[in-house]
Each structure stands twice: as C-alpha cells, then as structure tokens.
Design a protein around this motif. Sequence first.
Motif, PDB file in Angstrom:
ATOM      1  N   GLU A 230      38.254  15.065 -20.151  1.00 30.72           N
ATOM      2  CA  GLU A 230      37.446  15.920 -19.282  1.00 30.72           C
ATOM      3  C   GLU A 230      37.398  15.401 -17.847  1.00 30.72           C
ATOM      4  O   GLU A 230      37.474  16.178 -16.892  1.00 30.72           O
ATOM      5  CB  GLU A 230      36.029  16.033 -19.846  1.00 30.72           C
ATOM      6  CG  GLU A 230      35.142  16.992 -19.077  1.00 30.72           C
ATOM      7  CD  GLU A 230      33.793  17.207 -19.748  1.00 30.72           C
ATOM      8  OE1 GLU A 230      32.898  17.778 -19.087  1.00 30.72           O
ATOM      9  OE2 GLU A 230      33.645  16.822 -20.925  1.00 30.72           O
ATOM     10  N   THR A 231      37.292  14.081 -17.700  1.00 27.59           N
ATOM     11  CA  THR A 231      37.199  13.504 -16.353  1.00 27.59           C
ATOM     12  C   THR A 231      38.476  13.761 -15.555  1.00 27.59           C
ATOM     13  O   THR A 231      38.431  14.152 -14.382  1.00 27.59           O
ATOM     14  CB  THR A 231      36.938  11.993 -16.445  1.00 27.59           C
ATOM     15  OG1 THR A 231      35.733  11.768 -17.188  1.00 27.59           O
ATOM     16  CG2 THR A 231      36.801  11.390 -15.054  1.00 27.59           C
ATOM     17  N   ARG A 232      39.612  13.544 -16.174  1.00 33.60           N
ATOM     18  CA  ARG A 232      40.882  13.772 -15.488  1.00 33.60           C
ATOM     19  C   ARG A 232      41.057  15.250 -15.149  1.00 33.60           C
ATOM     20  O   ARG A 232      41.580  15.595 -14.077  1.00 33.60           O
ATOM     21  CB  ARG A 232      42.049  13.295 -16.354  1.00 33.60           C
ATOM     22  CG  ARG A 232      43.404  13.411 -15.680  1.00 33.60           C
ATOM     23  CD  ARG A 232      44.501  12.807 -16.544  1.00 33.60           C
ATOM     24  NE  ARG A 232      44.635  13.508 -17.815  1.00 33.60           N
ATOM     25  CZ  ARG A 232      45.505  13.168 -18.749  1.00 33.60           C
ATOM     26  NH1 ARG A 232      46.293  12.120 -18.581  1.00 33.60           N
ATOM     27  NH2 ARG A 232      45.569  13.854 -19.879  1.00 33.60           N
ATOM     28  N   THR A 233      40.613  16.134 -16.058  1.00 28.74           N
ATOM     29  CA  THR A 233      40.714  17.568 -15.797  1.00 28.74           C
ATOM     30  C   THR A 233      39.869  17.954 -14.589  1.00 28.74           C
ATOM     31  O   THR A 233      40.284  18.786 -13.762  1.00 28.74           O
ATOM     32  CB  THR A 233      40.269  18.368 -17.033  1.00 28.74           C
ATOM     33  OG1 THR A 233      41.033  17.943 -18.167  1.00 28.74           O
ATOM     34  CG2 THR A 233      40.467  19.853 -16.830  1.00 28.74           C
ATOM     35  N   GLU A 234      38.704  17.368 -14.460  1.00 29.73           N
ATOM     36  CA  GLU A 234      37.852  17.632 -13.293  1.00 29.73           C
ATOM     37  C   GLU A 234      38.520  17.140 -12.011  1.00 29.73           C
ATOM     38  O   GLU A 234      38.412  17.773 -10.957  1.00 29.73           O
ATOM     39  CB  GLU A 234      36.498  16.958 -13.473  1.00 29.73           C
ATOM     40  CG  GLU A 234      35.617  17.619 -14.533  1.00 29.73           C
ATOM     41  CD  GLU A 234      34.306  16.886 -14.711  1.00 29.73           C
ATOM     42  OE1 GLU A 234      34.198  15.734 -14.236  1.00 29.73           O
ATOM     43  OE2 GLU A 234      33.392  17.464 -15.331  1.00 29.73           O
ATOM     44  N   MET A 235      39.232  16.031 -12.095  1.00 28.60           N
ATOM     45  CA  MET A 235      39.911  15.497 -10.915  1.00 28.60           C
ATOM     46  C   MET A 235      41.012  16.432 -10.425  1.00 28.60           C
ATOM     47  O   MET A 235      41.348  16.440  -9.238  1.00 28.60           O
ATOM     48  CB  MET A 235      40.503  14.114 -11.233  1.00 28.60           C
ATOM     49  CG  MET A 235      39.461  13.032 -11.454  1.00 28.60           C
ATOM     50  SD  MET A 235      40.201  11.452 -11.943  1.00 28.60           S
ATOM     51  CE  MET A 235      41.207  11.093 -10.499  1.00 28.60           C
ATOM     52  N   PHE A 236      41.549  17.238 -11.329  1.00 32.43           N
ATOM     53  CA  PHE A 236      42.563  18.216 -10.940  1.00 32.43           C
ATOM     54  C   PHE A 236      41.941  19.494 -10.401  1.00 32.43           C
ATOM     55  O   PHE A 236      42.655  20.453 -10.079  1.00 32.43           O
ATOM     56  CB  PHE A 236      43.470  18.539 -12.124  1.00 32.43           C
ATOM     57  CG  PHE A 236      44.545  17.533 -12.355  1.00 32.43           C
ATOM     58  CD1 PHE A 236      45.656  17.473 -11.524  1.00 32.43           C
ATOM     59  CD2 PHE A 236      44.443  16.625 -13.392  1.00 32.43           C
ATOM     60  CE1 PHE A 236      46.651  16.540 -11.742  1.00 32.43           C
ATOM     61  CE2 PHE A 236      45.438  15.682 -13.614  1.00 32.43           C
ATOM     62  CZ  PHE A 236      46.545  15.631 -12.786  1.00 32.43           C
ATOM     63  N   GLY A 237      40.620  19.542 -10.284  1.00 31.52           N
ATOM     64  CA  GLY A 237      39.948  20.670  -9.660  1.00 31.52           C
ATOM     65  C   GLY A 237      39.394  21.715 -10.615  1.00 31.52           C
ATOM     66  O   GLY A 237      38.915  22.768 -10.168  1.00 31.52           O
ATOM     67  N   TYR A 238      39.446  21.457 -11.905  1.00 28.77           N
ATOM     68  CA  TYR A 238      38.928  22.418 -12.875  1.00 28.77           C
ATOM     69  C   TYR A 238      37.425  22.208 -13.090  1.00 28.77           C
ATOM     70  O   TYR A 238      36.958  21.064 -13.134  1.00 28.77           O
ATOM     71  CB  TYR A 238      39.650  22.276 -14.214  1.00 28.77           C
ATOM     72  CG  TYR A 238      41.081  22.758 -14.189  1.00 28.77           C
ATOM     73  CD1 TYR A 238      41.395  24.088 -14.421  1.00 28.77           C
ATOM     74  CD2 TYR A 238      42.126  21.870 -13.935  1.00 28.77           C
ATOM     75  CE1 TYR A 238      42.709  24.531 -14.405  1.00 28.77           C
ATOM     76  CE2 TYR A 238      43.452  22.302 -13.909  1.00 28.77           C
ATOM     77  CZ  TYR A 238      43.727  23.634 -14.145  1.00 28.77           C
ATOM     78  OH  TYR A 238      45.015  24.060 -14.123  1.00 28.77           O
ATOM     79  N   ASN A 239      36.717  23.310 -13.237  1.00 25.49           N
ATOM     80  CA  ASN A 239      35.287  23.253 -13.538  1.00 25.49           C
ATOM     81  C   ASN A 239      35.125  23.188 -15.052  1.00 25.49           C
ATOM     82  O   ASN A 239      35.032  24.209 -15.729  1.00 25.49           O
ATOM     83  CB  ASN A 239      34.586  24.484 -12.964  1.00 25.49           C
ATOM     84  CG  ASN A 239      33.070  24.417 -13.107  1.00 25.49           C
ATOM     85  OD1 ASN A 239      32.538  23.617 -13.881  1.00 25.49           O
ATOM     86  ND2 ASN A 239      32.364  25.267 -12.360  1.00 25.49           N
ATOM     87  N   THR A 240      35.093  21.985 -15.582  1.00 23.54           N
ATOM     88  CA  THR A 240      35.068  21.824 -17.040  1.00 23.54           C
ATOM     89  C   THR A 240      33.767  22.322 -17.655  1.00 23.54           C
ATOM     90  O   THR A 240      33.767  22.768 -18.807  1.00 23.54           O
ATOM     91  CB  THR A 240      35.290  20.352 -17.422  1.00 23.54           C
ATOM     92  OG1 THR A 240      34.272  19.545 -16.817  1.00 23.54           O
ATOM     93  CG2 THR A 240      36.663  19.876 -16.960  1.00 23.54           C
ATOM     94  N   THR A 241      32.696  22.262 -16.902  1.00 25.18           N
ATOM     95  CA  THR A 241      31.427  22.772 -17.426  1.00 25.18           C
ATOM     96  C   THR A 241      31.515  24.271 -17.663  1.00 25.18           C
ATOM     97  O   THR A 241      31.073  24.791 -18.703  1.00 25.18           O
ATOM     98  CB  THR A 241      30.281  22.470 -16.443  1.00 25.18           C
ATOM     99  OG1 THR A 241      30.217  21.058 -16.211  1.00 25.18           O
ATOM    100  CG2 THR A 241      28.948  22.946 -17.004  1.00 25.18           C
TER     101      THR A 241
END
Length: 364
Positions: A230-241
């Motif tokens: 999840e953390t890496r996905t957020e770093m790519f600009g995705y709103n994981t929430t």
Amino acid sequence: MSSEPNSSLLERVRSPFEGPNTLGNSNGFWLTFGVGVVSLALYPVLFGTYAAGERAVFLVYALLGVSLCFVWGFCGILSFGQVAFFGVSGYTFGIVGLNVSSYTGVTLGIVAGIAVATLFAAALGYFMFYGGVRDVYVTIITLVVALVLKTFMDQTAGGEWAVGEAELGGFNGMRNIPNLAIGVGDIGIEVSRAMHYYVALAALIGVYLGLRVLVNGRFGYAMVATLEDETRTEMFGYNTTFIKLVTFTLGGALAGLSGVLYVTWGNYINPQQFAITAASMPVIWASIGGRDSIAGTIAAAIVLQWIELQLSGEWALVIVGSLLVFVILVMPEGIAPRLRTFVLDRQSSSEPTTTPATTEEVTD
C-alpha cells in the motif's frame, strides 16, 4: 487458413476476461468453465424443478462468498461483515415488498435492497478507511457490526416492531416475503422454483465474468497493488484509501444482491443471518477455494454446502472444520491456486529440454 481468423476472434472475445490477476487463462480452463456452466444449467432437467428450487440457495450463498473473495483476495480487506450487508438487503426487500403489494413493490424492493446494502457498505467503509482503520481491526469492526445487528434484530419481536405491514419478527424472523418478480403494477413476471435457480445462476455467472474484467483492468491493477504494498502504491500517486473504499462498497453491493436472492428464495429471513456462524462461512469458502480465485471460491461454496446438506448436524461442522485446518496448514493459498501451480509444474516438466552443444560437437 480458416482456423486462423477463428482463433483470432476467440482471442478477442476472451481477452477482456483474462489477465495476470485471475487464475485460469487457458483453453483448458475455459473448457472446464463451460462444462461446469452446462452441468449447472442441466441440473433442473436431470433432477427436477423441486430439487433445483431447493438447491438454488447454493448459488445464492456462492455469490455471497464471491463478494468476500473480491474484497479480500484482490484488495486485502478481510471482512466478516458481508453477512451484515446480506441481511440488511434482505430485510429491506421484505419491508418494501410487504408494504407495496404489487409487481412495482417487488421491483422497488430489489432496487432498495441492493441500494441500502451498498450505501451501508459505503458509509461503514468511509469511517473505517478514512479513519485510519486497517488490517485486523477492519476484520474486528465488520464482525462487531454484524453481531450488533443480530443483537438488535433479536429483540424486534412484537407488533411495535413493524414498518407498515412488515413485522420484523425478532427471533422468529420476517415471514411471507414475496417471490422474486419484476414489473409495474399488475403486469410483470414472477420467478419461483426452477426459474429462481436460473436467475441465481445467471447472476452468479454474470458477476463472475464482470469481476474478471474489472480485476484485469486498470482499477484491478490498482487494487492488487494496494494489496501487495500500500505504501509503495501511494508513492506512485494512487489514493489507496479511495481504492479500498470503492472495493469495499462494491463487495457490499454484491452481498446485497445475494441477500435479495436469498429472501426471495425462502420468503423468509431471521437474525441468524447476522450470527457469527453465518459470518464465518464466506471466510471458510474463500480460504478453502482460494481467496484470490473467484472460481475456486464458487466451487468451494457449492461443494461445502452440499457436504453440510448430506451430513447435517455436528458432523458437517467437524468435516468442514477439519478441511479448513488441513487446507490452511498444507496449502494456505487455497485449493484452486495450488491446483494451478501443480498443472503449470506438470506442463513445464513435460516440455522437452535442450542441452547446449559441447565443444567437440561444435568443432565437428
């Protein structure tokens, strides 16, 4: 030459349903899938309409299992609350259907049941995910929500607990819920017995194929990325929430659909649908079949329900519990993913291997 265009057409038809996020992208899988669908479709013909009507609940519960497989296997959200959306949808349909006694009422009940379950899931998911709740705490909260609903519905006996003509019924449950139907006023189509079986089968197949398209699309890639890191996905600009909220909401909508199909199958619902035993069954089906395999979850749900029906009582719980422990210890990923790995290993071992030429062979 004529086989090449046919092969190309078949690939184009299959391509939306295939991808790295779903198990089963081969000709053998689709052949097995077709045989399974035909077998289920022929069940009423082979065993009669009464048997088909009684077994339709297997397909309905399989759809409930799919709703959990979707949120857990592809986004990492282990929800014990799928039965909460299932039950809320069923009670909502009953209230609307009993108060508006026509095809219009039943049609509105279908829409209302699924809509209320979807909104309930969206509201619960919003407060959880935007409130920073994650991992095991999501599991605990969803289970508590289901148990709170059971406790509340248990004490709704008596005439004072009624919504118009619909009495909630407490422990006894809500009775005389109308059959599944669609129409306006006195003009419509009512579904019962074998037809209900075919509606449930069509819904299950439609949801299965639709989810294959979804999880192999851009949103599906974002879901799986959120699951894996999840953390890496957020770093790519995705709103994981937001991704988790949408996934959880869609799972609630699918559970709501299964809830409507359930109450129109048995014309009855009671608070036991919120109980911990009911809440644990989708988790068991997904765990045994494979939480990242929609087809595996469907197969496990149908087979395990059949086992429970044949054995009944405590022996059914012993067999299912023992099977769950065995699968978790021996093949924690589930039966379907392990079976896929086994098939791929057999295929790779059967392929001929070439050995590099020696220096003498090259010289010669």
